[in-house]
Design a protein around this motif. Structure first.
Motif, PDB file in Angstrom:
ATOM      1  N   HIS A   1      -4.221  17.808   5.437  1.00 25.98           N
ATOM      2  CA  HIS A   1      -5.473  17.101   5.218  1.00 25.98           C
ATOM      3  C   HIS A   1      -5.372  15.680   5.776  1.00 25.98           C
ATOM      4  N   LEU A   2      -6.414  15.264   6.453  1.00 31.19           N
ATOM      5  CA  LEU A   2      -6.454  13.951   7.071  1.00 31.19           C
ATOM      6  C   LEU A   2      -7.182  12.969   6.165  1.00 31.19           C
ATOM      7  N   PRO A   3      -6.833  11.713   6.220  1.00 29.80           N
ATOM      8  CA  PRO A   3      -5.840  11.055   7.064  1.00 29.80           C
ATOM      9  C   PRO A   3      -4.417  11.390   6.611  1.00 29.80           C
ATOM     10  N   LEU A   4      -3.525  11.479   7.585  1.00 26.88           N
ATOM     11  CA  LEU A   4      -2.157  11.907   7.356  1.00 26.88           C
ATOM     12  C   LEU A   4      -1.187  10.879   7.915  1.00 26.88           C
ATOM     13  N   VAL A   5      -0.268  10.455   7.080  1.00 23.72           N
ATOM     14  CA  VAL A   5       0.761   9.498   7.491  1.00 23.72           C
ATOM     15  C   VAL A   5       2.093  10.236   7.565  1.00 23.72           C
ATOM     16  N   LEU A   6       2.759  10.141   8.710  1.00 22.42           N
ATOM     17  CA  LEU A   6       4.087  10.720   8.875  1.00 22.42           C
ATOM     18  C   LEU A   6       5.107   9.624   8.634  1.00 22.42           C
ATOM     19  N   PHE A   7       6.098   9.925   7.836  1.00 17.11           N
ATOM     20  CA  PHE A   7       7.105   8.926   7.491  1.00 17.11           C
ATOM     21  C   PHE A   7       8.465   9.599   7.419  1.00 17.11           C
TER      22      PHE A   7
ATOM     23  N   CYS B   1      10.752   3.182   4.575  1.00 15.45           N
ATOM     24  CA  CYS B   1       9.635   4.110   4.751  1.00 15.45           C
ATOM     25  C   CYS B   1       9.169   4.655   3.399  1.00 15.45           C
ATOM     26  N   LEU B   2      10.122   4.958   2.534  1.00 17.19           N
ATOM     27  CA  LEU B   2       9.768   5.456   1.204  1.00 17.19           C
ATOM     28  C   LEU B   2       8.992   4.410   0.414  1.00 17.19           C
ATOM     29  N   ARG B   3       9.406   3.153   0.493  1.00 18.80           N
ATOM     30  CA  ARG B   3       8.695   2.071  -0.202  1.00 18.80           C
ATOM     31  C   ARG B   3       7.293   1.895   0.373  1.00 18.80           C
ATOM     32  N   PHE B   4       7.184   1.960   1.682  1.00 19.09           N
ATOM     33  CA  PHE B   4       5.893   1.871   2.355  1.00 19.09           C
ATOM     34  C   PHE B   4       4.976   2.982   1.843  1.00 19.09           C
ATOM     35  N   LYS B   5       5.498   4.189   1.794  1.00 16.50           N
ATOM     36  CA  LYS B   5       4.733   5.343   1.307  1.00 16.50           C
ATOM     37  C   LYS B   5       4.311   5.140  -0.146  1.00 16.50           C
ATOM     38  N   GLN B   6       5.225   4.719  -0.995  1.00 16.31           N
ATOM     39  CA  GLN B   6       4.904   4.516  -2.403  1.00 16.31           C
ATOM     40  C   GLN B   6       3.808   3.461  -2.576  1.00 16.31           C
ATOM     41  N   GLY B   7       3.900   2.393  -1.817  1.00 18.89           N
ATOM     42  CA  GLY B   7       2.880   1.356  -1.894  1.00 18.89           C
ATOM     43  C   GLY B   7       1.518   1.863  -1.449  1.00 18.89           C
ATOM     44  N   LEU B   8       1.504   2.640  -0.375  1.00 19.68           N
ATOM     45  CA  LEU B   8       0.245   3.188   0.116  1.00 19.68           C
ATOM     46  C   LEU B   8      -0.345   4.199  -0.859  1.00 19.68           C
ATOM     47  N   GLU B   9       0.499   5.000  -1.483  1.00 22.74           N
ATOM     48  CA  GLU B   9       0.007   5.962  -2.478  1.00 22.74           C
ATOM     49  C   GLU B   9      -0.661   5.238  -3.639  1.00 22.74           C
ATOM     50  N   TYR B  10      -0.115   4.102  -4.006  1.00 23.02           N
ATOM     51  CA  TYR B  10      -0.674   3.307  -5.090  1.00 23.02           C
ATOM     52  C   TYR B  10      -2.041   2.726  -4.692  1.00 23.02           C
TER      53      TYR B  10
ATOM     54  N   LYS C   1      -5.477   6.775  -2.884  1.00 20.46           N
ATOM     55  CA  LYS C   1      -5.192   8.161  -3.282  1.00 20.46           C
ATOM     56  C   LYS C   1      -5.697   9.173  -2.253  1.00 20.46           C
ATOM     57  N   ASN C   2      -6.461   8.717  -1.248  1.00 19.78           N
ATOM     58  CA  ASN C   2      -6.998   9.626  -0.235  1.00 19.78           C
ATOM     59  C   ASN C   2      -6.065   9.835   0.950  1.00 19.78           C
ATOM     60  N   LEU C   3      -5.009   9.033   1.041  1.00 12.75           N
ATOM     61  CA  LEU C   3      -4.041   9.223   2.121  1.00 12.75           C
ATOM     62  C   LEU C   3      -3.132  10.396   1.792  1.00 12.75           C
ATOM     63  N   ASN C   4      -2.774  11.132   2.807  1.00  9.30           N
ATOM     64  CA  ASN C   4      -1.838  12.238   2.660  1.00  9.30           C
ATOM     65  C   ASN C   4      -0.585  11.911   3.458  1.00  9.30           C
ATOM     66  N   PHE C   5       0.542  12.400   2.994  1.00 11.39           N
ATOM     67  CA  PHE C   5       1.825  12.071   3.607  1.00 11.39           C
ATOM     68  C   PHE C   5       2.598  13.337   3.919  1.00 11.39           C
ATOM     69  N   VAL C   6       3.353  13.289   5.013  1.00  6.55           N
ATOM     70  CA  VAL C   6       4.231  14.395   5.377  1.00  6.55           C
ATOM     71  C   VAL C   6       5.486  13.803   6.013  1.00  6.55           C
TER      72      VAL C   6
ATOM     73  N   LEU D   1      -7.832  -2.530   7.534  1.00  5.51           N
ATOM     74  CA  LEU D   1      -9.291  -2.484   7.578  1.00  5.51           C
ATOM     75  C   LEU D   1      -9.876  -1.469   6.601  1.00  5.51           C
ATOM     76  N   LYS D   2      -9.140  -0.425   6.289  1.00  8.98           N
ATOM     77  CA  LYS D   2      -9.680   0.691   5.507  1.00  8.98           C
ATOM     78  C   LYS D   2      -9.347   0.663   4.022  1.00  8.98           C
ATOM     79  N   LEU D   3      -8.185   0.122   3.665  1.00  8.90           N
ATOM     80  CA  LEU D   3      -7.770   0.204   2.266  1.00  8.90           C
ATOM     81  C   LEU D   3      -8.573  -0.737   1.383  1.00  8.90           C
ATOM     82  N   PRO D   4      -9.112  -0.213   0.290  1.00  9.56           N
ATOM     83  CA  PRO D   4      -9.829  -1.094  -0.639  1.00  9.56           C
ATOM     84  C   PRO D   4      -8.868  -2.174  -1.151  1.00  9.56           C
ATOM     85  N   GLY D   5      -9.338  -3.357  -1.303  1.00  9.13           N
ATOM     86  CA  GLY D   5      -8.476  -4.453  -1.764  1.00  9.13           C
ATOM     87  C   GLY D   5      -7.825  -5.165  -0.605  1.00  9.13           C
ATOM     88  N   VAL D   6      -7.241  -4.429   0.311  1.00 12.23           N
ATOM     89  CA  VAL D   6      -6.593  -5.029   1.479  1.00 12.23           C
ATOM     90  C   VAL D   6      -7.648  -5.422   2.513  1.00 12.23           C
TER      91      VAL D   6
END
Length: 126
Positions: A4-10, A17-26, A29-34, A78-83
């Protein structure tokens, strides 16, 4: 498997990379990771290079556009709420320089971490 898109590969073997992913997940919630180590994703998106995805963060937007490295940072800012409320700061010349400097330092840390794991006999390999 359908991603499911949007999809972030890490790279799940990279602590940054794990910290980046955890921060983005927080933040979103619409981002997907693989994992960039998951061979299945390259079957669905043959335009991706596994080696490139392990070297730099990649993102596939909802429009199927592939973003790499600092492009991902720009898109998320540009897309993340708050940021997105602070995205105008990145549009200035000084903001661009700060962003590029920060991104370069993160890349240098990733490289140092990767090299230290290459010298470790117990660490997983690419």
């Amino acid at each position: 498997m359908k991603y499911h898109l949007p999809l972030v590969l890490f790279d799940p073997e990279c602590p940054l990379c794990l910290r980046f992913k955890q921060g983005l997940e927080y933040l979103d919630k619409n981002l997907n990771f693989v994992s960039a180590r998951d061979e299945v994703v390259y079957g669905q998106f043959p335009e991706l290079s596994r080696q490139e995805c392990l070297e730099k963060v990649h993102m596939i937007t909802e429009e199927n556009k592939i973003l790499k490295g600092i492009e991902v940072v720009d898109y998320l800012a540009l897309k993340l709420p708050g940021v997105s409320k602070f995205a105008w700061l990145l549009e200035t010349d000084q903001g661009q320089k700060v962003k590029e400097f920060f991104y370069q330092k993160v890349e240098e840390l990733r490289e140092i971490n990767r090299k230290s794991h290459e010298e470790c006999d117990q660490c997983p390999r690419k």
